[in-house]
Design a protein around this motif. Structure first.
Motif, PDB file in Angstrom:
ATOM      1  N   GLN A  67       0.822  -1.212   0.000  1.00 46.39           N
ATOM      2  CA  GLN A  67       0.000   0.000   0.000  1.00 46.39           C
ATOM      3  C   GLN A  67       0.854   1.258   0.000  1.00 46.39           C
ATOM      4  O   GLN A  67       0.491   2.262  -0.621  1.00 46.39           O
ATOM      5  CB  GLN A  67      -0.941  -0.007   1.216  1.00 46.39           C
ATOM      6  CG  GLN A  67      -1.859  -1.218   1.311  1.00 46.39           C
ATOM      7  CD  GLN A  67      -2.636  -1.486   0.030  1.00 46.39           C
ATOM      8  OE1 GLN A  67      -3.022  -0.561  -0.685  1.00 46.39           O
ATOM      9  NE2 GLN A  67      -2.874  -2.758  -0.264  1.00 46.39           N
ATOM     10  N   VAL A  68       1.997   1.214   0.684  1.00 50.20           N
ATOM     11  CA  VAL A  68       2.917   2.352   0.658  1.00 50.20           C
ATOM     12  C   VAL A  68       3.400   2.578  -0.771  1.00 50.20           C
ATOM     13  O   VAL A  68       3.459   3.715  -1.261  1.00 50.20           O
ATOM     14  CB  VAL A  68       4.124   2.102   1.591  1.00 50.20           C
ATOM     15  CG1 VAL A  68       5.171   3.203   1.409  1.00 50.20           C
ATOM     16  CG2 VAL A  68       3.664   2.048   3.046  1.00 50.20           C
ATOM     17  N   LEU A  69       3.739   1.487  -1.440  1.00 49.40           N
ATOM     18  CA  LEU A  69       4.183   1.585  -2.825  1.00 49.40           C
ATOM     19  C   LEU A  69       3.070   2.124  -3.716  1.00 49.40           C
ATOM     20  O   LEU A  69       3.305   2.928  -4.628  1.00 49.40           O
ATOM     21  CB  LEU A  69       4.633   0.210  -3.320  1.00 49.40           C
ATOM     22  CG  LEU A  69       5.211   0.154  -4.734  1.00 49.40           C
ATOM     23  CD1 LEU A  69       6.451   1.024  -4.861  1.00 49.40           C
ATOM     24  CD2 LEU A  69       5.539  -1.289  -5.113  1.00 49.40           C
ATOM     25  N   PHE A  70       1.840   1.682  -3.455  1.00 42.63           N
ATOM     26  CA  PHE A  70       0.685   2.162  -4.226  1.00 42.63           C
ATOM     27  C   PHE A  70       0.530   3.674  -4.129  1.00 42.63           C
ATOM     28  O   PHE A  70       0.125   4.323  -5.095  1.00 42.63           O
ATOM     29  CB  PHE A  70      -0.588   1.488  -3.724  1.00 42.63           C
ATOM     30  CG  PHE A  70      -0.895   0.184  -4.396  1.00 42.63           C
ATOM     31  CD1 PHE A  70      -0.023  -0.364  -5.316  1.00 42.63           C
ATOM     32  CD2 PHE A  70      -2.065  -0.485  -4.111  1.00 42.63           C
ATOM     33  CE1 PHE A  70      -0.301  -1.561  -5.941  1.00 42.63           C
ATOM     34  CE2 PHE A  70      -2.361  -1.688  -4.728  1.00 42.63           C
ATOM     35  CZ  PHE A  70      -1.477  -2.226  -5.651  1.00 42.63           C
ATOM     36  N   CYS A  71       0.816   4.222  -2.963  1.00 40.07           N
ATOM     37  CA  CYS A  71       0.672   5.671  -2.795  1.00 40.07           C
ATOM     38  C   CYS A  71       1.600   6.401  -3.769  1.00 40.07           C
ATOM     39  O   CYS A  71       1.189   7.362  -4.438  1.00 40.07           O
ATOM     40  CB  CYS A  71       1.004   6.064  -1.353  1.00 40.07           C
ATOM     41  SG  CYS A  71      -0.216   5.502  -0.135  1.00 40.07           S
ATOM     42  N   GLY A  72       2.848   5.948  -3.844  1.00 35.67           N
ATOM     43  CA  GLY A  72       3.786   6.564  -4.767  1.00 35.67           C
ATOM     44  C   GLY A  72       3.400   6.353  -6.218  1.00 35.67           C
ATOM     45  O   GLY A  72       3.474   7.276  -7.042  1.00 35.67           O
ATOM     46  N   LEU A  73       2.949   5.137  -6.544  1.00 31.45           N
ATOM     47  CA  LEU A  73       2.556   4.836  -7.915  1.00 31.45           C
ATOM     48  C   LEU A  73       1.297   5.599  -8.321  1.00 31.45           C
ATOM     49  O   LEU A  73       1.122   5.932  -9.493  1.00 31.45           O
ATOM     50  CB  LEU A  73       2.341   3.332  -8.076  1.00 31.45           C
ATOM     51  CG  LEU A  73       3.614   2.486  -8.087  1.00 31.45           C
ATOM     52  CD1 LEU A  73       3.267   0.997  -8.050  1.00 31.45           C
ATOM     53  CD2 LEU A  73       4.479   2.800  -9.302  1.00 31.45           C
ATOM     54  N   ALA A  74       0.424   5.863  -7.353  1.00 35.87           N
ATOM     55  CA  ALA A  74      -0.791   6.627  -7.664  1.00 35.87           C
ATOM     56  C   ALA A  74      -0.437   8.047  -8.093  1.00 35.87           C
ATOM     57  O   ALA A  74      -1.030   8.595  -9.032  1.00 35.87           O
ATOM     58  CB  ALA A  74      -1.719   6.663  -6.449  1.00 35.87           C
ATOM     59  N   VAL A  75       0.546   8.636  -7.419  1.00 36.13           N
ATOM     60  CA  VAL A  75       0.995   9.978  -7.798  1.00 36.13           C
ATOM     61  C   VAL A  75       1.628   9.948  -9.188  1.00 36.13           C
ATOM     62  O   VAL A  75       1.341  10.797 -10.039  1.00 36.13           O
ATOM     63  CB  VAL A  75       2.003  10.529  -6.764  1.00 36.13           C
ATOM     64  CG1 VAL A  75       2.568  11.863  -7.225  1.00 36.13           C
ATOM     65  CG2 VAL A  75       1.333  10.671  -5.402  1.00 36.13           C
ATOM     66  N   PHE A  76       2.482   8.937  -9.423  1.00 39.36           N
ATOM     67  CA  PHE A  76       3.123   8.807 -10.733  1.00 39.36           C
ATOM     68  C   PHE A  76       2.089   8.537 -11.824  1.00 39.36           C
ATOM     69  O   PHE A  76       2.165   9.088 -12.924  1.00 39.36           O
ATOM     70  CB  PHE A  76       4.152   7.677 -10.709  1.00 39.36           C
ATOM     71  CG  PHE A  76       4.754   7.387 -12.060  1.00 39.36           C
ATOM     72  CD1 PHE A  76       5.704   8.240 -12.607  1.00 39.36           C
ATOM     73  CD2 PHE A  76       4.359   6.264 -12.780  1.00 39.36           C
ATOM     74  CE1 PHE A  76       6.253   7.977 -13.862  1.00 39.36           C
ATOM     75  CE2 PHE A  76       4.905   5.995 -14.025  1.00 39.36           C
ATOM     76  CZ  PHE A  76       5.856   6.859 -14.570  1.00 39.36           C
ATOM     77  N   GLY A  77       1.122   7.688 -11.530  1.00 37.46           N
ATOM     78  CA  GLY A  77       0.094   7.345 -12.509  1.00 37.46           C
ATOM     79  C   GLY A  77      -0.745   8.556 -12.895  1.00 37.46           C
ATOM     80  O   GLY A  77      -1.070   8.738 -14.071  1.00 37.46           O
ATOM     81  N   PHE A  78      -1.084   9.372 -11.903  1.00 38.25           N
ATOM     82  CA  PHE A  78      -1.856  10.588 -12.194  1.00 38.25           C
ATOM     83  C   PHE A  78      -1.073  11.494 -13.135  1.00 38.25           C
ATOM     84  O   PHE A  78      -1.617  12.023 -14.116  1.00 38.25           O
ATOM     85  CB  PHE A  78      -2.183  11.322 -10.892  1.00 38.25           C
ATOM     86  CG  PHE A  78      -2.960  12.591 -11.087  1.00 38.25           C
ATOM     87  CD1 PHE A  78      -4.340  12.555 -11.228  1.00 38.25           C
ATOM     88  CD2 PHE A  78      -2.312  13.824 -11.144  1.00 38.25           C
ATOM     89  CE1 PHE A  78      -5.066  13.729 -11.423  1.00 38.25           C
ATOM     90  CE2 PHE A  78      -3.027  14.992 -11.332  1.00 38.25           C
ATOM     91  CZ  PHE A  78      -4.404  14.938 -11.477  1.00 38.25           C
ATOM     92  N   TRP A  79       0.218  11.683 -12.835  1.00 40.15           N
ATOM     93  CA  TRP A  79       1.060  12.541 -13.672  1.00 40.15           C
ATOM     94  C   TRP A  79       1.181  11.966 -15.083  1.00 40.15           C
ATOM     95  O   TRP A  79       1.070  12.699 -16.069  1.00 40.15           O
ATOM     96  CB  TRP A  79       2.443  12.668 -13.039  1.00 40.15           C
ATOM     97  CG  TRP A  79       3.425  13.404 -13.905  1.00 40.15           C
ATOM     98  CD1 TRP A  79       3.595  14.754 -13.996  1.00 40.15           C
ATOM     99  CD2 TRP A  79       4.359  12.819 -14.819  1.00 40.15           C
ATOM    100  NE1 TRP A  79       4.581  15.054 -14.902  1.00 40.15           N
ATOM    101  CE2 TRP A  79       5.068  13.892 -15.425  1.00 40.15           C
ATOM    102  CE3 TRP A  79       4.675  11.507 -15.171  1.00 40.15           C
ATOM    103  CZ2 TRP A  79       6.070  13.673 -16.371  1.00 40.15           C
ATOM    104  CZ3 TRP A  79       5.674  11.292 -16.121  1.00 40.15           C
ATOM    105  CH2 TRP A  79       6.350  12.362 -16.705  1.00 40.15           C
ATOM    106  N   SER A  80       1.376  10.639 -15.183  1.00 39.54           N
ATOM    107  CA  SER A  80       1.560  10.000 -16.491  1.00 39.54           C
ATOM    108  C   SER A  80       0.301  10.093 -17.346  1.00 39.54           C
ATOM    109  O   SER A  80       0.362  10.443 -18.528  1.00 39.54           O
ATOM    110  CB  SER A  80       1.962   8.539 -16.301  1.00 39.54           C
ATOM    111  OG  SER A  80       2.181   7.895 -17.534  1.00 39.54           O
TER     112      SER A  80
END
Length: 215
Positions: A67-80
């Protein structure tokens, strides 16, 4: 912060509200991803934070780290996805190239082996049941979410593979809502894969039609 541990009893089982709400948002993420809306990522971030709290309560460190990793990926995914929409107006989904599939597969297998060893040897993680299963879900979820951020159709396939291990792991950890949601995920992911695959073929079919007209 006692509300983070709030729970209720359903059919004789202890259910955390954070687990229930987090998984409800996770289901919403699948639906939003099918529609390719930017709301996919803020909702995923919120759900990940709730599931992080539930995982810590259930002493499921593998899932908590995921879930910690998901938080970072969610930010990256939004930007992408936002960048992709800026250039074309609508998010263009596509199938991964042979090289991309090779890289994703290598990361999934190699990452699982490395993370499993960390779970085995780092005793503070306290992974009591199948460090390999925890590692597989951790790495597989990361690979799937990264592929989703790149709008690759193949991310649905990775999620299917993760679901097959996620159900028994969630049951073993006492996260019964998570286990039920993993089951629902399977059918939603299959529908999402069908829709994205169909859409990824449209540019190819349009190009063939243009070539036929030009000929």
């Amino acid at each position: 912060m006692s509300w983070l541990n709030a729970s209720f009893t359903l059919f004789g089982e202890h259910v955390l509200w954070t687990d229930l709400l987090g998984n409800a948002l996770s289901l919403a993420v699948v639906y939003l991803a099918m529609r390719k809306t930017l709301w996919t990522w803020p909702v995923q971030l919120t759900g990940a934070l709730l599931l992080l709290a539930a995982s810590l309560h259930a002493h499921a460190p593998g899932n908590a780290l995921k879930q910690v990793l998901f938080c970072g990926l969610a930010v990256f995914g939004f930007w992408s996805w936002r960048q992709g929409r800026q250039t074309g107006g609508s998010l263009l989904v596509r199938r991964a190239t042979a090289r991309e599939r090779l890289v994703l597969g290598a990361v999934l297998l190699g990452g699982t082996a490395v993370v499993a060893q960390l779970f085995i040897h780092l005793t503070w993680l306290q992974v009591a049941w199948s460090p390999w299963a925890n590692a597989y879900i951790f790495v597989g979820s990361a690979v799937a979410t990264f592929a989703q951020s790149r709008a690759l159709v193949d991310f649905w396939i990775v999620w299917i593979l993760v679901d097959l291990v996620g159900v028994p792991l969630a049951l073993k950890s006492g996260l019964y809502v998570s286990a039920a949601v993993y089951g629902i995920f399977f059918f939603m992911v299959m529908a999402g894969f069908r829709d994205w695959l169909r859409e990824s073929r449209r540019p190819v079919e349009s190009a063939r039609m243009r070539d036929a007209v030009a000929a």
